[in-house]
Design an enzyme around this catalytic site. Structure first.
Site, mmCIF file in Angstrom:
data_model
loop_
_atom_site.group_PDB
_atom_site.id
_atom_site.type_symbol
_atom_site.label_atom_id
_atom_site.label_comp_id
_atom_site.label_asym_id
_atom_site.label_seq_id
_atom_site.Cartn_x
_atom_site.Cartn_y
_atom_site.Cartn_z
ATOM 1 N N PHE A 197 -4.498 -0.671 -3.189
ATOM 2 C CA PHE A 197 -5.500 -1.819 -1.855
ATOM 3 C C PHE A 197 -4.677 -1.212 -0.579
ATOM 4 C CE2 PHE A 197 -3.862 -5.362 -0.541
ATOM 5 C CZ PHE A 197 -2.534 -5.759 -1.567
ATOM 6 N N LYS A 198 -3.307 -1.183 -0.752
ATOM 7 C CA LYS A 198 -2.185 -1.364 0.741
ATOM 8 C C LYS A 198 -2.955 -0.474 1.697
ATOM 9 C CE LYS A 198 1.390 -3.457 -1.406
ATOM 10 N NZ LYS A 198 0.616 -4.088 -3.410
ATOM 11 N N ASP A 199 -3.331 0.537 1.668
ATOM 12 C CA ASP A 199 -3.888 1.670 2.643
ATOM 13 C C ASP A 199 -4.595 1.012 3.412
ATOM 14 O OD1 ASP A 199 -2.302 3.646 1.595
ATOM 15 O OD2 ASP A 199 -3.899 4.579 -0.178
ATOM 16 N N THR A 223 2.945 -0.347 -1.676
ATOM 17 C CA THR A 223 3.243 -0.895 -0.042
ATOM 18 C C THR A 223 4.480 1.125 0.659
ATOM 19 O OG1 THR A 223 3.278 -3.118 0.211
ATOM 20 C CG2 THR A 223 4.046 -2.034 1.329
#
Ligand SMILES: *Cc1c(COP(=O)(O)O)cnc(C)c1O
Length: 462
Positions: A111-113, A144
């Protein structure tokens, strides 16, 4: 829009400055001086709109006085074109009131994208206008770093140094960082755990000389632009499920509390959020805090959800600041004490206000594995261990109405854990397959802030 520090002792800055600095000079985190918002009609109007347009609308509320709206929209469109699903963050229904928000369709499968792809474009934009360069130092518990390297590799105005705890992240996670061959990327395997990496980062960011010499910046979730970007999928998923006409709840696999706080931001901007269930693994500092009001570090345990092996949830400082009625001196005292090893007793009124929105639950290793197995059996969907932590917490405490579970990583990012729990290996997406044969490039370093600082100076030629 101006940004103030949670510790109350830094001058307010504009959006661009807040994004480039990361941490405020007084050691606090930036938050907007006042919370912008949307009317219920405006929120209803997000239904059916392309993800990038909603992202630009949300970002515009925070940044449009400094960056033209059409530029913001262009950056959002470019950032989310890098995702391999047309919805960017698709919803998958698991049960009548349980939905997965798949946040893992970006380049590094986590999800960090979602935030990092946007942050890279934002900072490139403002740096090139200002004729500046920056050096990003990043501490990663796994995802991250990969997302940051993917987003910033080859960018003209940025150097990036990604620190990860040596031996404590998965091979796929490591390869997303170490296989980047661009000159502007360096990777450091630190002899310590994630909290040690994060402490080095904080020391470096507080070093004014270093900051000036190399244009030091952070992309960890202390960077408020990331929080803004993450609040977007709270809007898009809730609206898809009937908000603002009914409240929608969220279950959030949590470590540094960036994602959880992004839900708070969406709520403050007018989104009717029922409950945010903050789900931790055995590293349960946040879950304990919402239960007991005591924010106290425990020992870091290694789990099958390593991106959440954290006993110091940076963004909790932002919530503390809000829940104490924006009491900067109290926040400064509490969190300076926490850095020095003390526990924080959340004032009763602040805890009560936190509990209006948040509840916490911790999931142990056996339950995480059982959840992966059960989810697969019941729904045919494979969950990664982080997502399973939240699914399990929700199964034990379902809460009223529809709940969106944030699926924070693709199962193929943690193939060993998924295989061990379910007996089935997740299918590897092409993006991860491509990494396997590439040479890796990283250096080992002691968990020593002075050594890392020297390394960064040399790299930046300062
Ligand atoms: C970073 C991460 C988390 C934790 O998110 P926070 O914003 O730090 O709470 C959860 N799951 C995965 C897969 C992650 O990479």
């Amino acid at each position: 829009m101006r940004y103030i520090s949670t510790r109350g002792a830094s001058a307010p800055v504009g959006f661009v400055e807040a994004v480039l600095a990361g941490l405020a000079p007084d050691g606090g985190l930036y938050v907007p001086e006042t919370w912008p918002g949307f009317s219920q009609d405006e929120i209803a109007g997000f239904a059916g709109r392309p993800y990038a347009e909603v992202a630009a609308a949300v970002l515009g509320r925070f940044a449009a006085d400094e960056i033209p709206r059409e530029d913001l929209l262009g950056m959002c469109q470019e950032a989310y074109a890098a995702f391999d699903h047309p919805a960017v963050v698709p919803l998958v229904q698991l049960a009548p009131d349980v939905f997965l928000a798949e946040l893992f369709h970006g380049p590094s499968l986590a999800f960090k994208d979602v935030a990092m792809q946007l942050l890279a474009r934002l900072s490139d934009h403002v740096l090139s206008r200002a004729g500046r360069t920056q050096t990003i130092l990043c501490a990663t518990s796994g995802d991250t770093g990969g997302a940051a390297v993917e987003a910033f590799r080859g960018r003209a105005n940025t150097r990036i140094v990604a620190m990860f705890p040596d031996g404590r992240i998965s091979e796929v996670q490591r390869r997303f960082m170490t296989t980047a061959s661009e000159d502007n990327v360096r990777c450091l395997a630190v002899a310590g755990d994630f909290d040690a990496c994060q402490a080095i980062l904080k020391t470096a960011l507080a070093d004014k000389d270093l900051q000036r010499a190399v244009g030091l910046s952070a992309v960890n979730s202390i960077n408020f632009a990331r929080i803004i970007a993450q609040s977007v999928y709270y809007f898009t998923t809730a609206v898809a499920l009937g908000a603002p006409h009914r409240p929608v709840s969220f279950a959030v696999p949590s470590g540094n509390f960036g994602d959880g706080f992004a839900g708070y931001v969406a709520h403050r901007m007018g989104l009717p959020v029922g409950r945010i269930l903050v789900a931790t693994n055995a590293n349960d500092i946040l879950a304990r805090t919402f239960l007991t009001g005591v924010y106290a570090r425990g020992a870091v345990a290694e789990t099958q959800s390593p991106a959440m092996d954290i006993q110091s949830a940076s963004n909790f400082e932002r919530l503390f600041f809000e829940a104490t009625g924006r009491d900067g001196p109290a926040t400064a005292e509490a969190f300076a004490g926490f850095s020095a090893g003390q526990a924080i007793q959340v004032p009763a009124s602040a805890l009560q206000s936190m509990k209006l929105l948040f509840s916490g639950a911790s999931t142990d290793e056996a339950s995480t594995a059982r959840e992966m197995q059960q989810t697969l059996k019941e729904t045919g969907e494979m969950a990664d261990p982080h997502t399973a932590v939240a699914l399990s917490a929700l199964r034990r405490d379902p809460g009223p109405g529809p709940t969106v579970v944030l699926a924070t990583a693709h199962p193929a990012k943690f193939p060993e854990a998924v295989l061990a729990a379910t007996g089935r290996a997740p299918e590897t997406p092409a993006r991860a397959l491509a990494l396997a044969g590439r040479p890796e490039r990283f250096e080992r370093i002691d968990a020593d802030a002075a050594k890392v600082s020297a390394y960064v100076r040399t790299f930046a030629g300062a």
